[in-house]
Design a protein around this motif. Structure first.
Motif, PDB file in Angstrom:
ATOM      1  N   GLU A  59      36.876  64.938 -68.482  1.00 34.68           N
ATOM      2  CA  GLU A  59      36.074  65.389 -69.762  1.00 34.68           C
ATOM      3  C   GLU A  59      36.956  66.174 -70.702  1.00 34.68           C
ATOM      4  O   GLU A  59      37.173  66.402 -71.620  1.00 34.68           O
ATOM      5  CB  GLU A  59      34.637  65.779 -69.450  1.00 34.68           C
ATOM      6  N   LEU A 375      14.389  60.771 -65.057  1.00 34.78           N
ATOM      7  CA  LEU A 375      15.135  61.943 -66.136  1.00 34.78           C
ATOM      8  C   LEU A 375      16.704  61.746 -65.886  1.00 34.78           C
ATOM      9  O   LEU A 375      17.210  62.639 -66.728  1.00 34.78           O
ATOM     10  CB  LEU A 375      14.817  63.258 -65.891  1.00 34.78           C
ATOM     11  N   GLY A 376      17.141  61.029 -65.149  1.00 35.88           N
ATOM     12  CA  GLY A 376      18.575  60.823 -65.088  1.00 35.88           C
ATOM     13  C   GLY A 376      19.218  61.694 -64.082  1.00 35.88           C
ATOM     14  O   GLY A 376      20.453  61.883 -63.881  1.00 35.88           O
ATOM     15  N   HIS A 450      28.345  68.250 -72.764  1.00 37.65           N
ATOM     16  CA  HIS A 450      28.040  67.147 -72.200  1.00 37.65           C
ATOM     17  C   HIS A 450      27.608  65.948 -73.429  1.00 37.65           C
ATOM     18  O   HIS A 450      28.288  65.033 -73.347  1.00 37.65           O
ATOM     19  CB  HIS A 450      27.395  67.093 -70.861  1.00 37.65           C
ATOM     20  N   MET A 453      30.068  65.144 -75.864  1.00 41.30           N
ATOM     21  CA  MET A 453      31.140  64.627 -75.435  1.00 41.30           C
ATOM     22  C   MET A 453      30.826  62.930 -75.076  1.00 41.30           C
ATOM     23  O   MET A 453      31.416  62.035 -75.633  1.00 41.30           O
ATOM     24  CB  MET A 453      31.480  64.885 -73.908  1.00 41.30           C
ATOM     25  N   MET A 454      29.694  62.754 -74.774  1.00 43.41           N
ATOM     26  CA  MET A 454      29.240  61.364 -74.309  1.00 43.41           C
ATOM     27  C   MET A 454      28.419  60.706 -75.367  1.00 43.41           C
ATOM     28  O   MET A 454      28.190  59.607 -75.135  1.00 43.41           O
ATOM     29  CB  MET A 454      28.242  61.546 -73.063  1.00 43.41           C
ATOM     30  N   GLY A 455      27.986  61.287 -76.332  1.00 43.64           N
ATOM     31  CA  GLY A 455      27.414  60.672 -77.455  1.00 43.64           C
ATOM     32  C   GLY A 455      25.956  60.449 -76.976  1.00 43.64           C
ATOM     33  O   GLY A 455      25.166  59.963 -77.566  1.00 43.64           O
ATOM     34  N   THR A 456      25.494  60.820 -75.734  1.00 44.97           N
ATOM     35  CA  THR A 456      24.108  60.637 -75.403  1.00 44.97           C
ATOM     36  C   THR A 456      23.866  61.450 -73.939  1.00 44.97           C
ATOM     37  O   THR A 456      24.808  62.232 -73.587  1.00 44.97           O
ATOM     38  CB  THR A 456      24.242  59.142 -74.810  1.00 44.97           C
ATOM     39  N   ARG A 457      22.684  61.420 -73.706  1.00 51.01           N
ATOM     40  CA  ARG A 457      22.500  62.430 -72.702  1.00 51.01           C
ATOM     41  C   ARG A 457      22.634  61.819 -71.459  1.00 51.01           C
ATOM     42  O   ARG A 457      21.859  60.793 -71.093  1.00 51.01           O
ATOM     43  CB  ARG A 457      21.036  63.031 -72.770  1.00 51.01           C
ATOM     44  N   SER A 458      23.396  62.152 -70.350  1.00 52.19           N
ATOM     45  CA  SER A 458      23.635  61.623 -69.042  1.00 52.19           C
ATOM     46  C   SER A 458      23.899  62.530 -68.195  1.00 52.19           C
ATOM     47  O   SER A 458      25.033  63.292 -68.133  1.00 52.19           O
ATOM     48  CB  SER A 458      24.596  60.584 -69.057  1.00 52.19           C
ATOM     49  N   PHE A 459      23.336  62.488 -67.011  1.00 55.09           N
ATOM     50  CA  PHE A 459      23.590  63.351 -66.017  1.00 55.09           C
ATOM     51  C   PHE A 459      24.693  62.732 -64.954  1.00 55.09           C
ATOM     52  O   PHE A 459      25.383  63.437 -63.833  1.00 55.09           O
ATOM     53  CB  PHE A 459      22.481  64.007 -65.238  1.00 55.09           C
ATOM     54  N   HIS A 460      24.749  61.481 -65.106  1.00 55.12           N
ATOM     55  CA  HIS A 460      25.281  60.522 -63.984  1.00 55.12           C
ATOM     56  C   HIS A 460      26.590  60.664 -63.763  1.00 55.12           C
ATOM     57  O   HIS A 460      27.554  60.846 -65.036  1.00 55.12           O
ATOM     58  CB  HIS A 460      24.656  59.092 -64.052  1.00 55.12           C
ATOM     59  N   THR A 461      27.516  60.520 -62.827  1.00 54.42           N
ATOM     60  CA  THR A 461      28.817  60.392 -62.749  1.00 54.42           C
ATOM     61  C   THR A 461      28.970  58.839 -62.073  1.00 54.42           C
ATOM     62  O   THR A 461      29.814  58.589 -61.489  1.00 54.42           O
ATOM     63  CB  THR A 461      29.564  61.164 -61.754  1.00 54.42           C
TER      64      THR A 461
END
Lengths: 463, 463
Positions: A59, A375-376, A450, A453-461
């Protein structure tokens, strides 16, 4: 993840072979298993951390405008003969002969290969600047591999290479890498101090190492304590801005900070005595500018604005990704185990069920698990039929930053317990409040870079 | 990504060394570069596809309850001596001697190593079932590497291993893998038909290969055309359900479909003649049940419910990730270039600016780029100062499924052109409608499994 469905082979005993705390804790927490001297398998918990670090590096490199690709692990010896390093490199290079009797090697680094790719495909100054990088397994046949993943033989590393028309442009690339590295390490919860260093077999004059202070570090370091007050923080950086990158370079490298290789006692003594520090550090990255060393040797030229072939100015830049797992543990643990910084923790929080099989406790844990997942977030739920003491010891050992403890007594009052691994502080609160609090902690962390960068909210890898 | 900041070295000419279309197109589209016989670098566009495939495999394995980890590329010869395969394996195994004169090898597969990890850490039947997998680079020293990444020497592969107490449990694991593989390939836009196969050096009786039909396939295959009518679709699967997995196994493997290794002409002749098919196929995966072959040889036992040591039943399961990039291209291309299925495309759509430098066209392209990015989509914007013909040829070659063409003439009427790479059909529509349409195409694709999996909506693969 439910622990009964996971593979987390924690060890009760301290393994005899582990001399330093990160090696000991990685073995005990079921993160790695040695397969041969200096060669490790990354068991599920260890792999999850490694992958998180890899993603952070990707990232931040992409954010800086650097382009990901992937070079193979094995290389032909021919390229290394062109640069002259095939014979110069010592027995740490693993040399291999294939079935056709061709000389191969397991790449310890990729200057030759990337230069070959560049010269095959880039012909004009108009295609510059260009920075390519990859994150790949490398091999260094250490005489005495030790300290677990800190000095392994097969190791995972990000290495990037910039190609520029002029020295001035290449020095901007150098500064840009320094900025992206500062940001990378901070996201991992680390303070890594850039120190003037020696270039070793890569070559070149300009180089900084990034060191994490830790008692077990392999290098002796000397610095002005004022450097440890510097933080990168939430700054917005335009990586194309020569001025912005240069200003950060200056801010972070003007104060005295050197390894023993470049230490200058006379300069050191000019620091006010109260701020002079000697300590040990772990090297977690290094940046180099080496000019036309490889482009001259290998004929990597572009047509310049004047129409003439011009050798490109290059640098290379590395982050030791697998080594960082050990470095983070060296910098963040206590006598009970690991304490993961939130940015790299394999699971966001643990759930401990004090009375597995109790209908109410099981239901409350399931509900917490669902809410966090929705909630991710990724909880690790210890749903084993085991005593509370054993569950707490496992959670402390593997070091998730937050733990929710659920028991029949608390549930009678409508509360669960939320505990910080770092401080040990606990508070009782309704389950939905605990979920909200954890979501806030990680939400704040991710909210700026984050999401952008991702254009969305995500905690996941993903894994 | 803006093309002026990317590294996409497309070739105008057909490279002489490429004998099959995927190899030719991967070279021409700047996806790979050969570094040595059968050893490739994945240039940025190729790496992006490879990474997408890797993520799909991870997602589907995790969904099936399998646990990701990572084993090293190099292995000690000792484990292979235990299983008896060190001597049995031919010259395709790359044997290495390290500086301490120890026999090592570059792993072609990992049955021995995973069995060693299992026996070191698992002692009770209560810890079963367990399926561990990794996605790692492997090496097979092919005598004649060819066809690009389809038969390379260094290749990227997912291999998974199940450990079960009984044959019955292990056969459920076998079926579960079959189901997860069907789903994996479909997400990649492929029809991969499970065919009864031969187990080769892995051993065991039960094995199916997954084959993608393509003229360039290395295997001759024989099948009932009714198998190609089967699709996995949107089914919700409980991977713990023995019945559900067995039913899908039966549905997909009952009709005749075999490679030449197991072909039975008498059985084949029983298919109604109109449905008998002979074709060629590319192998993209294989699943095995081999019982206690390795657990017997290496002493991998657990304490059974009766308290006695019981050798575990095992299987192994592979997906050729790097080879899949080639297989997808073999199955999906035309004479202009690649046609990526939406599930694996490196960029979601291309933006072609017909008049770079024209203020209005530039602004419209920038706005499209922003809108798509804000929705979490990744456009590739050809912002080079080049003629329209060259830009179209590049887009057709690299095969993004959708292209938005922006030019001053259309903008006067408030429209851009949206073109399908697959059908070639174009329509004119306002820019915001084009964005909406593309978001819908990918949104539908991701809406079910992806969002469920991630807890959030995200199209990104981080790099």
């Amino acid at each position: 993840m439910r622990l009964t469905r996971y593979f987390l082979p924690v060890l009760r005993e301290n393994p005899a072979e582990a001399q330093i705390v990160s090696h000991r804790l990685m073995l005990r927490a079921g993160m790695i298993k040695q397969n041969a001297a200096g060669i490790y398998s990354w068991l599920p918990l260890g792999f999850k951390v490694l992958r998180k670090l890899e993603n952070i590096v990707h990232e931040e490199q992409v954010r800086a405008g650097h382009i990901p690709m992937l070079m193979p692990t094995l290389q032909s010896a021919d390229l290394w003969r062109e640069s002259g390093r095939y014979d110069a490199y010592g027995p740490e290079m693993l040399r291999i002969r294939d079935r056709q009797d061709r000389d191969m090697l397991y790449g310890p680094t990729n200057e030759e290969m990337i230069t070959d790719i560049f010269r095959s495909h880039v012909g004009s100054y108009k295609d510059l600047p260009l920075t390519l990088y990859h994150i790949q397994w490398k091999f260094r046949d250490e005489m005495r591999p030790r300290f677990g993943v800190m000095r392994g033989r097969e190791f995972f590393m990000k290495d990037g290479y910039n190609f520029d028309l002029t020295k001035e442009d290449a020095l901007h690339a150098y500064n840009r890498h320094l900025v992206s590295y500062l940001r990378t390490y901070e996201r991992m919860g680390l303070q890594a101090i850039p120190m003037r260093a020696d270039s070793g077999p890569i070559g070149g004059d300009d180089t900084h190492e990034f060191l994490v202070l830790a008692e077990t570090g392999e290098s002796e370091v000397f610095y002005d304590s004022a450097v440890t007050d510097l933080t990168f923080g939430d700054r917005e950086i335009d990586y194309d801005s020569v001025e912005q990158c240069a200003a950060i370079m200056e801010e972070f490298t003007t104060k005295y900070a050197r390894t023993d290789e470049t230490h200058d006692p006379a300069l050191f003594d000019q620091i006010p005595e109260a701020r002079r520090r000697t300590a040990r550090g772990i090297e977690v990255g290094q940046i180099f500018y080496f000019g036309t060393k490889y482009s001259d040797a290998m004929g990597a030229t572009v047509q310049g604005p004047d129409g003439k072939p011009t050798p490109v100015h290059m640098g290379s830049h590395g982050i030791g990704v697998s080594r960082l797992v050990g470095a983070i543990i060296e910098a963040s643990h206590d006598d009970k185990g690991i304490i993961w910084p939130e940015g790299v923790t394999p699971y966001h929080c643990g759930i401990v069920n004090l009375k597995q099989g109790d209908a109410e406790a099981d239901a409350a844990c399931d509900a917490l698990y669902q809410s966090l997942t929705a909630l991710g977030l990724e909880p690790l739920y210890d749903d084993r039929d085991e005593r509370a003491g054993g569950k707490f010891a496992t959670m402390d050992l593997i070091g998730l930053p937050w733990r929710i403890t659920v028991g029949p007594r608390g549930l009678k009052n409508g509360v669960v317990e939320l505990t910080s691994r770092r401080t040990g502080d606990s508070q009782e609160l309704p389950p939905e409040e605990a979920v909200k609090k954890i979501a806030e902690i990680y939400g704040d962390m991710h909210s700026s870079e984050h999401v952008q960068m991702m254009g969305t909210r995500s905690f996941h890898t993903y894994i």
